[in-house]
Design a protein around this motif. Structure first.
Motif, mmCIF file in Angstrom:
data_model
loop_
_atom_site.group_PDB
_atom_site.id
_atom_site.type_symbol
_atom_site.label_atom_id
_atom_site.label_comp_id
_atom_site.label_asym_id
_atom_site.label_seq_id
_atom_site.Cartn_x
_atom_site.Cartn_y
_atom_site.Cartn_z
ATOM 1 N N LEU A 216 -3.734 -19.093 -0.451
ATOM 2 C CA LEU A 216 -4.861 -19.322 -1.352
ATOM 3 C C LEU A 216 -6.098 -18.511 -0.969
ATOM 4 N N GLN A 217 -5.967 -17.624 0.014
ATOM 5 C CA GLN A 217 -7.089 -16.829 0.515
ATOM 6 C C GLN A 217 -8.288 -17.706 0.858
ATOM 7 N N PHE A 233 -9.530 -18.610 -3.167
ATOM 8 C CA PHE A 233 -10.623 -19.551 -2.936
ATOM 9 C C PHE A 233 -11.938 -18.839 -2.670
ATOM 10 N N ARG A 234 -11.920 -17.509 -2.541
ATOM 11 C CA ARG A 234 -13.122 -16.792 -2.127
ATOM 12 C C ARG A 234 -14.306 -16.942 -3.074
ATOM 13 N N PRO A 235 -14.095 -17.092 -4.397
ATOM 14 C CA PRO A 235 -15.255 -17.308 -5.269
ATOM 15 C C PRO A 235 -16.065 -18.551 -4.911
ATOM 16 N N VAL A 237 -17.509 -19.163 -2.230
ATOM 17 C CA VAL A 237 -18.717 -18.751 -1.516
ATOM 18 C C VAL A 237 -19.828 -18.421 -2.501
ATOM 19 N N GLU A 238 -19.463 -17.740 -3.577
ATOM 20 C CA GLU A 238 -20.460 -17.406 -4.594
ATOM 21 C C GLU A 238 -21.003 -18.671 -5.256
ATOM 22 N N ALA A 239 -20.138 -19.653 -5.470
ATOM 23 C CA ALA A 239 -20.583 -20.919 -6.051
ATOM 24 C C ALA A 239 -21.579 -21.611 -5.129
ATOM 25 N N LEU A 240 -21.322 -21.573 -3.840
ATOM 26 C CA LEU A 240 -22.238 -22.186 -2.873
ATOM 27 C C LEU A 240 -23.580 -21.446 -2.837
ATOM 28 N N LYS A 241 -23.530 -20.125 -2.968
ATOM 29 C CA LYS A 241 -24.769 -19.350 -3.018
ATOM 30 C C LYS A 241 -25.591 -19.714 -4.252
ATOM 31 N N THR A 242 -24.898 -19.935 -5.374
ATOM 32 C CA THR A 242 -25.602 -20.322 -6.596
ATOM 33 C C THR A 242 -26.290 -21.666 -6.423
ATOM 34 N N TYR A 243 -25.596 -22.608 -5.796
ATOM 35 C CA TYR A 243 -26.198 -23.917 -5.504
ATOM 36 C C TYR A 243 -27.451 -23.748 -4.645
ATOM 37 N N HIS A 244 -27.326 -22.959 -3.604
ATOM 38 C CA HIS A 244 -28.455 -22.715 -2.701
ATOM 39 C C HIS A 244 -29.653 -22.149 -3.464
ATOM 40 N N ASP A 245 -29.390 -21.166 -4.319
ATOM 41 C CA ASP A 245 -30.458 -20.539 -5.095
ATOM 42 C C ASP A 245 -31.115 -21.540 -6.048
#
Length: 269
Positions: A216-217, A233-235, A237-245
Motif C-alpha cells: 500500500l506504499q 497511502f502517500r497522498p 501526507v498531503e491531506a495532513l498538510k491541508t489540515y495543518h494549513d
C-alpha cells in the motif's frame, strides 16, 4: 475462518493461499475484510511501525502486544505470530516458555520460527502449538547472511531442501520460503505435503505473503524486487498538510463541524 485442514485442502487442490502481514487492529480489520486467507503478525513491524532499522530490536512483549491487537481486528482469520530475535536459541526450557507465552497470550493459530530450530518445532507440536517454519532469507540472521537471494549454489540449494524436509518431519504445519530461486521453491513446494508460502520465491509455491505497508506504499523505505504495489497511502501526507494549513489559516473548523448550542448567554455568570 480457515483452519489447517482448509489450508491443506487448498494446497492439494491447487488453490493459491494469500497471506498478508498486519500489525494492529485497523490493518488486521482491513485484511480480514479483503478476505485474505492468513494474517502474519511479523517481526517486520520493527521497521514498519516501530521505526527500527532491523527486526532484531523487536521483543517478545512487542509481538504479544501487536498480536493481541491483530486478533481483535481479525477474529475470524487464521493468524500466525512471529517468535522474535532472542526468543529462540537460548535454551530448550526458555525457548519453550517463550513459545507457550506467545501462543497463549496472543490467541494466535500458530507461531512462526525462523531458522533450523527443528527440535523446538517438534517439542511445540508435542504440546499442541502449531509452528510455521521460515527458511531461506531469515531477517533475524541478516547480520550474518545479509539481504540477498539465498541458496544460489547446488550445495546450498540441497541444504535448503533438506532443511525444508526436516521442518516438515519435525511437525511444522506450514513453511515460509523467502528470497530463494523460483525453481528451487517450486521443487520444495512439490516435495512437501504442508503448504509452502513464498515471498520472493516465485509463483509455484502454494501461496504468497507480502507486507501490508509495502503493497500500500504506507512506508517510504525502498521496496524489494519481489514487492508489487497495489495501493498508495502517500497522498495522506498531503491531506495532513491541508489540515495543518486550514488550522493555521482559521479555515477549520467551519460551521459544519461545530456544535451550535448557546450556553454562554449574556445573563450567564
Amino acid at each position: 475462518m480457515k483452519n489447517l485442514k482448509d489450508l491443506m485442502t487448498m494446497k492439494q487442490e491447487g488453490i493459491k493461499i494469500s497471506m498478508m502481514t498486519a500489525y494492529d487492529y485497523p490493518s488486521a480489520k482491513q485484511v480480514e475484510a479483503a478476505g485474505i486467507d492468513i494474517i502474519l503478525v511479523g517481526d517486520s513491524l520493527g521497521m514498519t511501525v516501530l521505526g527500527y532499522d532491523s527486526t532484531i530490536y523487536v521483543t517478545l512483549e512487542d509481538m504479544i502486544h501487536h498480536g493481541k491487537a491483530a486478533r481483535r481486528g481479525a477474529p475470524d482469520t487464521y493468524i500466525v505470530v512471529d517468535m522474535p530475535f532472542g526468543s529462540v536459541g537460548i535454551s530448550h526450557d526458555k525457548d519453550m516458555q517463550h513459545a507457550i507465552t506467545l501462543y497463549r497470550e496472543t490467541k494466535a493459530d500458530a507461531i512462526k520460527i525462523e531458522g533450523a530450530h527443528f527440535e523446538l518445532i517438534e517439542k511445540c507440536k508435542l504440546i499442541g502449538i502449531p509452528v510455521v517454519s521460515h527458511l531461506g532469507l531469515t531477517p533475524q540472521s541478516v547480520g550474518i547472511m545479509g539481504y540477498s537471494v539465498q541458496a544460489k549454489s547446488k550445495e546450498t540449494a540441497e541444504q535448503l531442501i533438506q532443511d525444508a524436509m526436516a521442518a516438515e518431519r519435525a511437525g511444522a504445519v506450514m513453511l515460509v520460503l523467502e528470497a530463494v530461486p523460483s525453481d528451487l521453491a517450486a521443487h520444495i513446494a512439490e516435495r512437501l505435503t504442508i503448504p509452502v508460502i513464498g515471498i520472493g520465491a516465485g509463483i509455484e509455491t502454494d501461496g504468497q505473503v507480502l507486507v501490508y505497508h509495502d503493497v500500500l506504499q504506507y512506508s517510504t523505505e525502498r521496496k524489494p524486487k519481489f514487492v508489487k504495489i497495489y495501493g498508495d497511502f502517500r497522498p495522506g501526507v498531503e491531506a495532513l498538510k491541508t489540515y495543518h494549513d486550514e488550522v493555521r489559516q482559521k479555515r477549520f473548523p467551519t460551521e459544519d463541524y461545530i456544535y451550535n448550542i448557546q450556553v454562554m448567554g449574556e445573563n450567564n455568570d
